[in-house]
Scaffold this active site. Structure first.
Site, PDB file in Angstrom:
ATOM      1  CD  GLU A 273      -5.786  15.051  30.827  1.00 43.27           C
ATOM      2  OE1 GLU A 273      -6.810  15.128  31.530  1.00 43.27           O
ATOM      3  OE2 GLU A 273      -5.768  14.477  29.727  1.00 43.27           O
TER       4      GLU A 273
ATOM      5  CG  HIS B 166      -7.423  16.362  34.759  1.00 47.80           C
ATOM      6  ND1 HIS B 166      -7.123  15.139  34.193  1.00 47.80           N
ATOM      7  CD2 HIS B 166      -7.922  16.081  35.999  1.00 47.80           C
ATOM      8  CE1 HIS B 166      -7.432  14.179  35.040  1.00 47.80           C
ATOM      9  NE2 HIS B 166      -7.928  14.716  36.138  1.00 47.80           N
TER      10      HIS B 166
ATOM     11  CB  SER C 174      -9.385  11.801  36.994  1.00 49.70           C
ATOM     12  OG  SER C 174      -8.274  12.288  37.725  1.00 49.70           O
TER      13      SER C 174
END
Length: 519
Positions: free
Chosen positions: A335, A439, A213
């Site tokens: 995601e 995610h 990230s």
């Protein structure tokens, strides 16, 4: 509705990505066995565990306090005696979230080293330096228990704290380092690794910079930063696409220096250090940390058009202006589902009637919303997964595919897609729809997050072992392939799912990348 959705989106960008570690790390008992190693700044005493050793809370730079608040990192001062390194040090200042209760301690530029037993100077191990994610506003290196990666992969793993939020990315005219203090911290940590990691059994000439990230995007930024030349030898980028854009929410990106300075002026005014202050910077340095945290934006980005980051990393990579190191890069199959689920749970259901307005909120450019609604129609009242697909495709899968293509024109690249549709949940409670592989869901396969291993099935344990094998072989040789794992072809995307690790050529089509590239 537009204002409510925008507020929800900003909050979720900074918070949901860290909710996987809602359970606080257990505070370890003082170890019964310790080991001392000697760094240039002084000896450190770490903890001996079954098969590995940890050295936590080692300073790699001076505390950024007083006149060093918003200054490039300075060298750490040597310490007298033996420094206790059996417990984590403070996280960098941040609101409550991943770090229970948050943090207000600016003395936070520390790192943690995990190394297998049996290290000898004749056999130095490859080194993985891990940069945590969480939107450049929260997170800590100590949240990532790396002992499985270290022991199974026979590697030395270093996890890093770096300055966050306004303390890490404030920009002002005439202030050296504006907009990039957090990135400069990462480089200081890499210089420490080059100088010191040998005494922990690591190979200072075989360093892989890795992150997820915002941490993954940090790796992209370091690839494009001239100041990072020679500080790392390989790169791993998880869900931090180098070609992310600030005009699209959720994915990390960078902003022009002028925009960062405007945000800095707003912060100064918010805390009473605006134009009326005689010396704005001196005033800001007197503001206490809780007040700064309350005033900062929930979204933070590094600034480019700066000495450390001369250009937008996306443009630099497109032009071939990046360090020539092998790259392992990837994203998760679903995601965007975590953000979509959070927005639905916040009282904004995705239905055929609400869908056009929701899309227009997050994609306000003329003509975009209509095209997206046509490409991603919602026919039922439970359209959350469609919204998740839009977020994931636009902000992660397709930018990752583009970064792969641009990087592969000049260096060796291996690309994956994490696709465990039954990955253990990262947030408490039941989501409004199945999240699949959202995610950050790959992280429990590589680390024990917050010191707590997730419950995995036997097949998921095998996937975790295989992923660690791929990641650490890449760190060792720049090629993830080995005799015990399915072959990873550089020309395809490797889909990572329990007992189903296969190359795929359909990722681009599945994620509507032709549509997004044209848009």
């Amino acid at each position: 509705m537009h204002r409510a959705l925008t507020t929800v989106g900003c909050v979720l960008t900074a918070v949901l990505a860290t909710a996987w570690s809602a359970a606080p790390p257990t505070q370890p008992a003082r170890p019964t066995a310790t080991e001392t190693v000697h760094t240039h700044d002084g000896p450190v005493r770490g903890a001996v565990h079954a098969g590995y050793r940890t050295f936590e809370g080692i300073p790699y730079a001076a505390p950024p306090v007083g006149s060093l608040r918003w200054a490039p990192p300075h060298p750490a001062a040597p310490w007298p005696g033996v420094r206790d390194a059996t417990r984590p040090a403070s996280a960098c200042p941040q609101p409550a979230g991943e770090v229970p209760g948050g943090s207000t301690d600016e003395d936070c530029l520390h790192l943690n080293v995990t190394t297998p037993d049996g290290t000898g100077p004749a056999h130095p191990r490859p080194v993985i330096v891990w940069l945590h994610g969480a939107g450049f506003t929260t997170g800590a290196g100590s949240s990532y228990d790396a002992h499985r990666m270290a022991t199974r992969g026979d590697t030395v793993v270093v996890t890093v704290n770096y300055r966050l939020g306004a303390l890490g990315f404030l920009a002002r005219g005439g202030l050296p380092g504006s907009g990039t203090f957090g990135l400069a911290d990462q480089q200081a940590a890499l210089r420490w690794v080059r100088a010191e990691i040998g005494v922990f059994g690591g190979d200072a000439h075989n360093v892989t910079l890795a992150g997820e990230s915002a941490g993954g995007y940090s790796v992209c930024a370091q690839l494009a930063s001239p100041a990072a030349a020679g500080l790392f030898d390989r790169a791993i980028i998880e869900s931090g696409p180098c070609t992310g854009r600030p005009d699209r929410p959720f994915a990390p990106s960078s902003v022009p220096l002028a925009e960062a300075r405007a945000a800095g002026a707003d912060l100064a005014a918010e805390v009473g250090c605006g134009n009326s202050a005689h010396d704005t910077l001196a005033c800001l340095r007197r503001v206490d940390v809780p007040r700064l945290l309350a005033a900062q934006d929930s979204d933070q980005q590094p600034a480019y058009a700066t000495p450390l980051l001369p250009g937008d990393p996306a443009a630099a990579i497109a032009a071939g202006r990046f360090h020539r190191v092998p790259v392992l890069i990837g994203n998760n199959h679903d995601e965007g589902n975590g953000w979509a689920a959070g927005i639905v749970q916040a009282g904004h259901p995705v239905t055929p009637d609400t869908w056009p307005d929701i899309v227009a909120t997050f994609f306000p450019a003329p003509g975009q919303a209509k095209a997206i609604v046509h490409e991603y129609p919602v026919h039922r009242t439970d359209g959350g997964p469609v919204f998740g697909a839009v977020i994931g495709d636009a902000d992660f899968a397709c930018p990752t595919a583009r970064a792969d293509r641009l990087l592969a024109a000049r260096v060796s690249v291996w690309r994956y897609e994490f696709a465990d549709q039954h990955a253990p949940p990262l947030t408490p409670g039941a989501p409004p729809f199945p999240l699949g592989a959202p995610h950050a869901s790959e992280l429990p396969y590589l680390f024990d997050l917050g010191g707590h291993p997730r419950d995995l099935t036997a097949a998921q344990h095998r996937l975790a072992d295989t992923m660690i094998d791929y990641w650490t072989r890449f760190a060792r040789t720049a090629d993830p392939n080995g005799p015990s794992s399915p072959h990873w072809h550089r020309q395809t995307v490797l889909s990572l799912a329990p007992d189903h690790i296969v190359p795929t050529r359909t990722a681009r089509t599945r994620h509507h990348c032709t549509f997004w590239n044209a848009l």
